[in-house]
Design a protein around this motif. Sequence first.
Motif, PDB file in Angstrom:
ATOM      1  N   ALA A 127       1.108  -1.079  -0.148  1.00  0.00           N
ATOM      2  CA  ALA A 127       0.065  -0.021  -0.230  1.00  0.00           C
ATOM      3  C   ALA A 127       0.896   1.269   0.180  1.00  0.00           C
ATOM      4  CB  ALA A 127      -0.976   0.059   1.172  1.00  0.00           C
ATOM      5  N   GLU A 128       0.356   2.299  -0.591  1.00  0.00           N
ATOM      6  CA  GLU A 128       1.458   3.417  -0.974  1.00  0.00           C
ATOM      7  C   GLU A 128       0.987   4.598   0.072  1.00  0.00           C
ATOM      8  OE1 GLU A 128       0.743   1.726  -5.039  1.00  0.00           O
ATOM      9  OE2 GLU A 128      -0.542   2.183  -3.523  1.00  0.00           O
ATOM     10  N   GLY A 129      -0.066   4.302   1.000  1.00  0.00           N
ATOM     11  CA  GLY A 129      -0.620   5.308   1.819  1.00  0.00           C
ATOM     12  C   GLY A 129      -1.233   4.772   3.082  1.00  0.00           C
ATOM     13  N   ILE A 130      -1.261   5.564   4.160  1.00  0.00           N
ATOM     14  CA  ILE A 130      -2.179   5.188   5.305  1.00  0.00           C
ATOM     15  C   ILE A 130      -3.038   6.476   5.732  1.00  0.00           C
ATOM     16  CG2 ILE A 130      -2.094   4.972   7.971  1.00  0.00           C
ATOM     17  CD1 ILE A 130      -1.045   2.311   6.314  1.00  0.00           C
ATOM     18  N   THR A 131      -4.304   6.056   5.807  1.00  0.00           N
ATOM     19  CA  THR A 131      -5.336   6.967   6.421  1.00  0.00           C
ATOM     20  C   THR A 131      -5.991   6.657   7.817  1.00  0.00           C
ATOM     21  OG1 THR A 131      -5.853   7.640   3.856  1.00  0.00           O
ATOM     22  CG2 THR A 131      -7.672   7.887   5.684  1.00  0.00           C
ATOM     23  N   ILE A 132      -6.095   7.723   8.358  1.00  0.00           N
ATOM     24  CA  ILE A 132      -6.838   7.851   9.449  1.00  0.00           C
ATOM     25  C   ILE A 132      -7.995   8.718   9.471  1.00  0.00           C
ATOM     26  CG2 ILE A 132      -5.063   6.669  10.971  1.00  0.00           C
ATOM     27  CD1 ILE A 132      -4.600   9.372  12.241  1.00  0.00           C
ATOM     28  N   HIS A 133      -9.007   8.359  10.423  1.00  0.00           N
ATOM     29  CA  HIS A 133     -10.067   9.532  10.634  1.00  0.00           C
ATOM     30  C   HIS A 133     -10.443   9.608  11.852  1.00  0.00           C
ATOM     31  CE1 HIS A 133     -13.792  11.500   8.602  1.00  0.00           C
ATOM     32  NE2 HIS A 133     -13.749  11.811   9.814  1.00  0.00           N
ATOM     33  N   PRO A 134      -9.656  10.404  12.746  1.00  0.00           N
ATOM     34  CA  PRO A 134     -10.129  10.495  14.201  1.00  0.00           C
ATOM     35  C   PRO A 134     -11.225  11.447  14.355  1.00  0.00           C
ATOM     36  CG  PRO A 134      -8.286  11.884  13.831  1.00  0.00           C
ATOM     37  CD  PRO A 134      -8.616  11.138  12.452  1.00  0.00           C
ATOM     38  N   ARG A 135     -11.995  11.048  15.277  1.00  0.00           N
ATOM     39  CA  ARG A 135     -13.112  11.649  15.639  1.00  0.00           C
ATOM     40  C   ARG A 135     -13.135  12.166  16.922  1.00  0.00           C
ATOM     41  NH1 ARG A 135     -15.095   8.372  11.486  1.00  0.00           N
ATOM     42  NH2 ARG A 135     -16.777   9.472   9.890  1.00  0.00           N
ATOM     43  N   PRO A 136     -13.859  13.175  17.380  1.00  0.00           N
ATOM     44  CA  PRO A 136     -13.786  13.940  18.551  1.00  0.00           C
ATOM     45  C   PRO A 136     -13.960  12.936  19.996  1.00  0.00           C
ATOM     46  CG  PRO A 136     -14.983  15.340  17.313  1.00  0.00           C
ATOM     47  CD  PRO A 136     -14.707  14.011  16.738  1.00  0.00           C
TER      48      PRO A 136
END
Length: 237
Positions: free
Chosen positions: A37-46
């Motif tokens: 994989a060419e990237g890592i994504t995260i989506h932190p929420r409050p």
Amino acid sequence: MTKLSVNINKIATLRNSRGGNVPNLLHVAKDIQDFGAEGITIHPRPDERHIRYQDARDLPSVVHTEYNIEGNPIKSFMDLVLEVKPTQVTLVPDAEDAITSNAGWDTIKYKDFLVDVIAEFKANNIRTSIFVDPISKMIEGAAETGTDRIELYTEAYASEFEKGNKDGIKPYIEAALVANKVDLGINAGHDLNLENTAYFKQNIPNLLEVSIGHALIAESLYLGLENVVQMYLQKLK
């Protein structure tokens, strides 16, 4: 070749459900990149119900590809991104109690707000992207904010594809053509999976990156994480 960025929110959800550090988020992120994989994504929420803000701070120690942080640019999120300085920040207008993202920005209504937010990130050398629906005027509006890229919200496409309606791709082709015309890079994500990703890639001109998490992790339960990452890479060639 379109880049694959893997969203690891679901790994954090599994870890948090039991407490402790199993599975180890950093180890999984490292493995995913080692698998291609060419990237890592995260989506932190409050509420930090999956990715924690500390995860965002810890991940740079293992992310050697692109690092993408998604979220609603409330103050705590902006402070986090400016501290961590990922490769890319993707702005998503999700409510604090949203289960998952369910709409793109109204780039006309929120133009002034987005201009200010994007300017601050770009001043810190962070590439910016705006989550948008495949609507031409919203793409044109995005261009007026100064963003580098858009991320096309692909749930509607995925839903139509599942029904056998491949014409669901048409609004996305039109949106991509507008984006190309106004010099916006194109990312995409939400409900893309092993069944619908290749067709999307084949029809969207200059698709730079897809961010896939929920489906990829679910498919990995049956097929194995390393195998599934490789399967997506083949779909994106």
